[in-house]
Design a protein around this motif. Structure first.
Motif, short mmCIF file in Angstrom:
data_model
loop_
_atom_site.label_atom_id
_atom_site.label_comp_id
_atom_site.label_asym_id
_atom_site.label_seq_id
_atom_site.Cartn_x
_atom_site.Cartn_y
_atom_site.Cartn_z
N GLU A 280 5.74 20.87 -53.79
CA GLU A 280 6.32 21.44 -55.00
C GLU A 280 7.55 20.63 -55.35
O GLU A 280 8.40 20.38 -54.49
CB GLU A 280 6.70 22.91 -54.80
N LEU B 51 7.17 21.75 -49.25
CA LEU B 51 5.74 21.74 -48.94
C LEU B 51 5.07 22.98 -49.54
O LEU B 51 5.62 24.09 -49.49
CB LEU B 51 5.52 21.74 -47.43
N THR B 52 3.88 22.80 -50.09
CA THR B 52 3.06 23.92 -50.53
C THR B 52 2.31 24.47 -49.32
O THR B 52 2.26 23.83 -48.25
CB THR B 52 2.04 23.47 -51.58
N PRO B 53 1.71 25.65 -49.43
CA PRO B 53 0.88 26.14 -48.32
C PRO B 53 -0.22 25.16 -47.94
O PRO B 53 -0.53 24.97 -46.76
CB PRO B 53 0.30 27.45 -48.87
N ALA B 54 -0.82 24.49 -48.95
CA ALA B 54 -1.85 23.49 -48.65
C ALA B 54 -1.24 22.32 -47.88
O ALA B 54 -1.87 21.77 -46.96
CB ALA B 54 -2.49 22.99 -49.94
N GLU C 102 1.35 22.51 -45.88
CA GLU C 102 1.64 23.00 -44.53
C GLU C 102 0.39 22.94 -43.64
O GLU C 102 0.48 22.68 -42.44
CB GLU C 102 2.14 24.45 -44.60
N ARG C 103 -0.79 23.15 -44.23
CA ARG C 103 -2.02 23.10 -43.45
C ARG C 103 -2.51 21.67 -43.24
O ARG C 103 -3.00 21.33 -42.16
CB ARG C 103 -3.12 23.91 -44.17
#
Length: 296
Positions: free
Chosen positions: A49, A57-60, A62-63
């Motif tokens: 973001e 970091l976006t949740p995506a 982070e994964r």
């Protein structure tokens, strides 16, 4: 998926700042940001973001990024394993633009004479990748335009070439015998995309610049846009174009150099470095022998 883009994304995840992350890879923020955007488009998700104040970091992201880190660690281990094999006969050589120019023949002759078993595999580089291709193991050695900012690599100059301006054939500058910095101070130009050091070599940018990433594209960009570009003198032979004129230009010479990783001690790398560094002397000797033959 481009390994270099993954490394850029991991650095950005650590720094959370585009400028600092780009500097860590010795490139400008703009091409660094483009590589991140290209990676996100390829994945189909946003990893970061961005606002005017922060990067997160976006949740995506982070994964995805921990998995990318594991993959890159495995690839680095593969490179270290390959570098332990001193009998490997194939050497991956990255070449930027005209590379060694007229000295390629001398380099190949030296290698064929002293290391006939060595096979060379060539990869084309551009200004944004010339250093990172060596760092990541994409190539074993690179013949590049040394603009500084690669202290982590073993970089040695091979030769200097004269600096040229590339101007449109119909430009009022095309008839000049030589150009100064003042002659082109306010002229829109073809900007060299990549390491920050290219800005100093190519001159201060203007707001109307267009960017190219490869030395091979400069002449076409000049002819197409009507702007001026910059090159080394061998480009007059290696990148001819009916729509441009190459004119001597005052300023720092292009420095052609050879680069490899500091911890890479393979015999193949040492052989190529030695042949490249010896090529100027071999070229001079061949020219002297030819001159003696003509006189006799």
């Amino acid at each position: 998926m481009d390994v270099r883009s993954l490394r850029y994304a991991l650095t950005l995840a650590e720094e959370l700042h585009f400028g600092r992350a780009a500097r860590a890879h010795y490139i400008a923020a703009q091409p660094f940001g483009r590589r991140i955007q290209e990676l996100e488009r390829e994945l189909g998700v946003k990893l970061f973001e961005r606002t005017s104040r922060r990067v997160a970091l976006t949740p995506a992201g982070e994964r995805f990024l921990p998995r990318a880190r594991r993959v890159l660690a495995e690839m680095d281990e593969l490179i270290r394993t390959a570098e332990g094999d001193h009998a490997e006969p194939i050497l991956r050589v990255g070449v930027l633009g005209f590379g060694l120019a007229d000295r390629w023949a001398a380099t190949r002759t030296l290698l064929a004479t002293h290391h006939p078993e060595l096979e060379l595999s060539y990869r084309e580089l551009d200004w944004t990748t010339q250093y990172d291709a060596v760092r990541t193991g994409e190539v074993d050695v690179a013949v590049l335009h040394d603009v500084g900012g690669a202290d982590d690599l073993l970089v040695e100059p091979v030769m200097n070439t004269a600096r040229c301006a590339v101007v449109p054939a119909e430009s009022e500058l095309a008839g000049a015998g030589r150009l100064s910095a003042a002659d082109i101070a306010d002229v829109p130009r073809v900007k060299l995309g990549g390491q920050p050091g290219l800005v100093d070599w190519g001159g201060a940018p203007t707001r109307r610049d267009v960017e190219v990433r490869s030395p091979a594209h400069v002449a076409t960009a000049v002819a197409t846009t009507g702007r001026i570009g910059f090159h080394g003198e061998p480009a007059t032979r290696f990148f001819p174009h009916p729509g441009v004129r190459y004119l001597p230009l005052e300023g720092p010479d292009p420095v052609v150099a050879i680069a490899s990783r500091r911890n890479d001690r393979r015999d193949t790398v040492a052989a190529f470095r030695a042949a490249t560094l010896a090529s100027p002397a071999a070229d001079s000797l061949a020219a002297a022998q030819a001159e003696d033959a003509v006189e006799s």
